[in-house]
Design a protein around this motif. Structure first.
Motif: not given
Length: 107
Positions: A43, A63, A68-69, A102, A104-107
């Motif tokens: 992190d 990023r 993808t998951e 989780g 990744a920056p929130k869009k």
């Protein structure tokens, strides 16, 4: 239905919920902290222990447009020349993938 059959069915019914685990990003972070931190920053606050490691941080992985998951789950189920051959359970893979996604920056 005889007693043995009823007992078997009852034990299977009780075992089914215990076997069905949900994806747990918190468990994924714990797993990353114990298995992955040697080579990967897990992190923004936890760099790789091996400062010479060229492995991408999990934040950088999260990023990437291709991350993808599902892609992470497939990756974690495959062996790779640059990584140790870790044998993870399906629940561990699901949780680790959820943790990384989780980040990744929130869009």
């Amino acid at each position: 239905m005889n007693l043995a059959t009823r007992t078997l069915l009852a034990s299977l019914a009780l075992a089914a919920p215990a076997a069905a685990q949900s994806t747990d990003p918190t468990a994924g972070r714990r797993l990353a902290a114990s298995l992955c931190v040697e080579c990967h920053g897990i992190d923004d606050k936890t760099p790789a222990k091996d400062t010479a490691s060229k492995a991408p941080s999990f934040v950088d992985v999260a990023r990437m447009p291709s991350t993808t998951e599902l892609a992470l789950k497939v990756f974690l189920r495959s062996s790779h020349r640059q990584m140790p051959n870790l044998i993870l359970t399906p629940d561990e893979i699901d949780s680790l993938a959820a943790y990384i996604v989780g980040l990744a920056p929130k869009k």
